[in-house]
Design a protein around this motif. Structure first.
Motif, PDB file in Angstrom:
ATOM      1  N   TYR A 112      -7.708  16.418 -10.570  1.00 40.29           N
ATOM      2  CA  TYR A 112      -8.511  15.765  -9.533  1.00 40.29           C
ATOM      3  C   TYR A 112      -9.855  15.321 -10.101  1.00 40.29           C
ATOM      4  CZ  TYR A 112      -5.312  17.748  -6.017  1.00 40.29           C
ATOM      5  OH  TYR A 112      -4.216  18.082  -5.260  1.00 40.29           O
ATOM      6  N   ALA A 113     -10.477  16.185 -10.913  1.00 39.04           N
ATOM      7  CA  ALA A 113     -11.785  15.865 -11.498  1.00 39.04           C
ATOM      8  C   ALA A 113     -11.672  14.671 -12.441  1.00 39.04           C
ATOM      9  CB  ALA A 113     -12.343  17.080 -12.236  1.00 39.04           C
ATOM     10  N   GLU A 114     -10.635  14.633 -13.265  1.00 35.24           N
ATOM     11  CA  GLU A 114     -10.441  13.505 -14.189  1.00 35.24           C
ATOM     12  C   GLU A 114     -10.271  12.195 -13.415  1.00 35.24           C
ATOM     13  OE1 GLU A 114      -7.173  14.378 -16.773  1.00 35.24           O
ATOM     14  OE2 GLU A 114      -8.226  16.048 -17.731  1.00 35.24           O
ATOM     15  N   THR A 115      -9.496  12.239 -12.343  1.00 36.98           N
ATOM     16  CA  THR A 115      -9.288  11.045 -11.517  1.00 36.98           C
ATOM     17  C   THR A 115     -10.598  10.601 -10.888  1.00 36.98           C
ATOM     18  OG1 THR A 115      -7.057  11.824 -11.021  1.00 36.98           O
ATOM     19  CG2 THR A 115      -7.938  10.102  -9.602  1.00 36.98           C
ATOM     20  N   ALA A 116     -11.360  11.538 -10.362  1.00 39.91           N
ATOM     21  CA  ALA A 116     -12.641  11.210  -9.727  1.00 39.91           C
ATOM     22  C   ALA A 116     -13.620  10.628 -10.740  1.00 39.91           C
ATOM     23  CB  ALA A 116     -13.233  12.451  -9.074  1.00 39.91           C
ATOM     24  N   ILE A 117     -13.663  11.197 -11.944  1.00 34.57           N
ATOM     25  CA  ILE A 117     -14.555  10.686 -12.990  1.00 34.57           C
ATOM     26  C   ILE A 117     -14.170   9.268 -13.384  1.00 34.57           C
ATOM     27  CG2 ILE A 117     -15.195  10.973 -15.424  1.00 34.57           C
ATOM     28  CD1 ILE A 117     -15.093  14.024 -14.912  1.00 34.57           C
ATOM     29  N   ALA A 118     -12.873   9.023 -13.520  1.00 39.74           N
ATOM     30  CA  ALA A 118     -12.406   7.677 -13.883  1.00 39.74           C
ATOM     31  C   ALA A 118     -12.794   6.663 -12.802  1.00 39.74           C
ATOM     32  CB  ALA A 118     -10.896   7.679 -14.095  1.00 39.74           C
ATOM     33  N   LYS A 119     -12.627   7.043 -11.524  1.00 38.22           N
ATOM     34  CA  LYS A 119     -12.997   6.140 -10.427  1.00 38.22           C
ATOM     35  C   LYS A 119     -14.501   5.913 -10.390  1.00 38.22           C
ATOM     36  CE  LYS A 119      -9.048   7.029  -7.454  1.00 38.22           C
ATOM     37  NZ  LYS A 119      -8.570   7.526  -6.180  1.00 38.22           N
ATOM     38  N   LYS A 121     -16.580   6.032 -12.908  1.00 39.24           N
ATOM     39  CA  LYS A 121     -16.932   5.152 -14.032  1.00 39.24           C
ATOM     40  C   LYS A 121     -16.599   3.709 -13.700  1.00 39.24           C
ATOM     41  CE  LYS A 121     -16.705   8.293 -17.954  1.00 39.24           C
ATOM     42  NZ  LYS A 121     -15.982   8.653 -19.183  1.00 39.24           N
ATOM     43  N   ALA A 122     -15.436   3.485 -13.086  1.00 43.65           N
ATOM     44  CA  ALA A 122     -15.023   2.130 -12.727  1.00 43.65           C
ATOM     45  C   ALA A 122     -16.005   1.528 -11.724  1.00 43.65           C
ATOM     46  CB  ALA A 122     -13.607   2.138 -12.157  1.00 43.65           C
ATOM     47  N   ILE A 123     -16.406   2.307 -10.736  1.00 40.55           N
ATOM     48  CA  ILE A 123     -17.370   1.816  -9.734  1.00 40.55           C
ATOM     49  C   ILE A 123     -18.708   1.528 -10.393  1.00 40.55           C
ATOM     50  CG2 ILE A 123     -18.711   2.538  -7.704  1.00 40.55           C
ATOM     51  CD1 ILE A 123     -16.185   4.064  -6.781  1.00 40.55           C
ATOM     52  N   GLU A 124     -19.141   2.422 -11.268  1.00 44.26           N
ATOM     53  CA  GLU A 124     -20.421   2.248 -11.952  1.00 44.26           C
ATOM     54  C   GLU A 124     -20.418   1.000 -12.827  1.00 44.26           C
ATOM     55  OE1 GLU A 124     -22.724   4.745 -15.304  1.00 44.26           O
ATOM     56  OE2 GLU A 124     -22.160   5.902 -13.525  1.00 44.26           O
ATOM     57  N   GLU A 125     -19.326   0.792 -13.558  1.00 44.12           N
ATOM     58  CA  GLU A 125     -19.227  -0.392 -14.419  1.00 44.12           C
ATOM     59  C   GLU A 125     -19.193  -1.662 -13.587  1.00 44.12           C
ATOM     60  OE1 GLU A 125     -15.807   0.228 -16.851  1.00 44.12           O
ATOM     61  OE2 GLU A 125     -16.774   1.817 -18.021  1.00 44.12           O
ATOM     62  N   ALA A 126     -18.487  -1.625 -12.462  1.00 43.50           N
ATOM     63  CA  ALA A 126     -18.434  -2.802 -11.579  1.00 43.50           C
ATOM     64  C   ALA A 126     -19.824  -3.097 -11.019  1.00 43.50           C
ATOM     65  CB  ALA A 126     -17.433  -2.562 -10.450  1.00 43.50           C
ATOM     66  N   ARG A 127     -20.542  -2.069 -10.644  1.00 39.37           N
ATOM     67  CA  ARG A 127     -21.875  -2.227 -10.099  1.00 39.37           C
ATOM     68  C   ARG A 127     -22.838  -2.752 -11.163  1.00 39.37           C
ATOM     69  NH1 ARG A 127     -23.919   2.979  -7.699  1.00 39.37           N
ATOM     70  NH2 ARG A 127     -21.802   3.088  -6.927  1.00 39.37           N
ATOM     71  N   THR A 128     -22.765  -2.186 -12.354  1.00 41.51           N
ATOM     72  CA  THR A 128     -23.625  -2.609 -13.453  1.00 41.51           C
ATOM     73  C   THR A 128     -23.303  -4.046 -13.836  1.00 41.51           C
ATOM     74  OG1 THR A 128     -23.675  -0.332 -14.269  1.00 41.51           O
ATOM     75  CG2 THR A 128     -24.413  -2.031 -15.783  1.00 41.51           C
ATOM     76  N   GLY A 129     -22.028  -4.363 -13.881  1.00 40.95           N
ATOM     77  CA  GLY A 129     -21.612  -5.734 -14.213  1.00 40.95           C
ATOM     78  C   GLY A 129     -22.082  -6.739 -13.162  1.00 40.95           C
ATOM     79  N   ALA A 130     -22.068  -6.350 -11.898  1.00 45.93           N
ATOM     80  CA  ALA A 130     -22.507  -7.232 -10.826  1.00 45.93           C
ATOM     81  C   ALA A 130     -23.994  -7.516 -10.934  1.00 45.93           C
ATOM     82  CB  ALA A 130     -22.180  -6.613  -9.466  1.00 45.93           C
ATOM     83  N   LYS A 131     -24.785  -6.503 -11.297  1.00 48.76           N
ATOM     84  CA  LYS A 131     -26.226  -6.696 -11.445  1.00 48.76           C
ATOM     85  C   LYS A 131     -26.531  -7.591 -12.636  1.00 48.76           C
ATOM     86  CE  LYS A 131     -27.829  -2.459  -9.280  1.00 48.76           C
ATOM     87  NZ  LYS A 131     -28.507  -1.177  -9.479  1.00 48.76           N
ATOM     88  N   ALA A 132     -25.787  -7.410 -13.725  1.00 47.84           N
ATOM     89  CA  ALA A 132     -26.031  -8.206 -14.922  1.00 47.84           C
ATOM     90  C   ALA A 132     -25.684  -9.677 -14.668  1.00 47.84           C
ATOM     91  CB  ALA A 132     -25.224  -7.662 -16.096  1.00 47.84           C
TER      92      ALA A 132
END
Length: 134
Positions: A112-119, A121-132
């Motif tokens: 469960y923790a691995e799945t949550a971490i992966a999600k 990271k994906a949200i964070e990268e999407a958010r960072t990419g949107a700002k850039a």
């Protein structure tokens, strides 16, 4: 941001390990040496398996369903020349069951923790990419 502690990860204690039909050494955790093991002559923190005792303990696990712990403990003591009380046998089998369930639960929570971490990271990268891009 919450400062609440998430607790400590507790590793499950080792159970009897059988690899390729051979019992393997386990680390010594407690003061007492469990039934089926003896202290290693070179390293006091390692326990060597006693094949006969561990094999008979496996059979005893099955006999507990039909006979009392006292009868099975007496049978085990008579066949191994090493004493184990009925209370000791019951504790040993109960602890083993608990460790197996606990290990399975910890593995599930790790998934469960691995799945949550992966999600996350994906949200964070999407958010960072949107700002850039924006």
């Amino acid at each position: 941001m919450s400062t609440r502690s998430v607790g400590k990860w507790k590793l499950p204690q080792p159970t009897d390990i059988k690899e390729e039909n051979e019992w393997v050494q386990i680390p010594r955790i407690a003061r007492t040496v469990p039934f089926g093991y003896k202290q290693n002559e070179e390293d006091p923190d390692i326990l060597d398996p006693i094949k006969l005792e561990l094999d008979l303990l496996e059979k005893a696990r099955q006999h507990v369903n039909q006979y009392s712990y006292r009868e099975v403990a007496n049978w085990l003591s008579a066949n191994t020349d090493r004493y184990i009380s009925h209370v000791g046998l019951r504790k040993r089998l109960a602890n083993e069951r608990q460790r197996k369930h606990q290990a399975a639960s910890l593995r599930k929570w790790a998934e469960y923790a691995e799945t949550a971490i992966a999600k996350a990271k994906a949200i964070e990268e999407a958010r960072t990419g949107a700002k850039a891009n924006g």
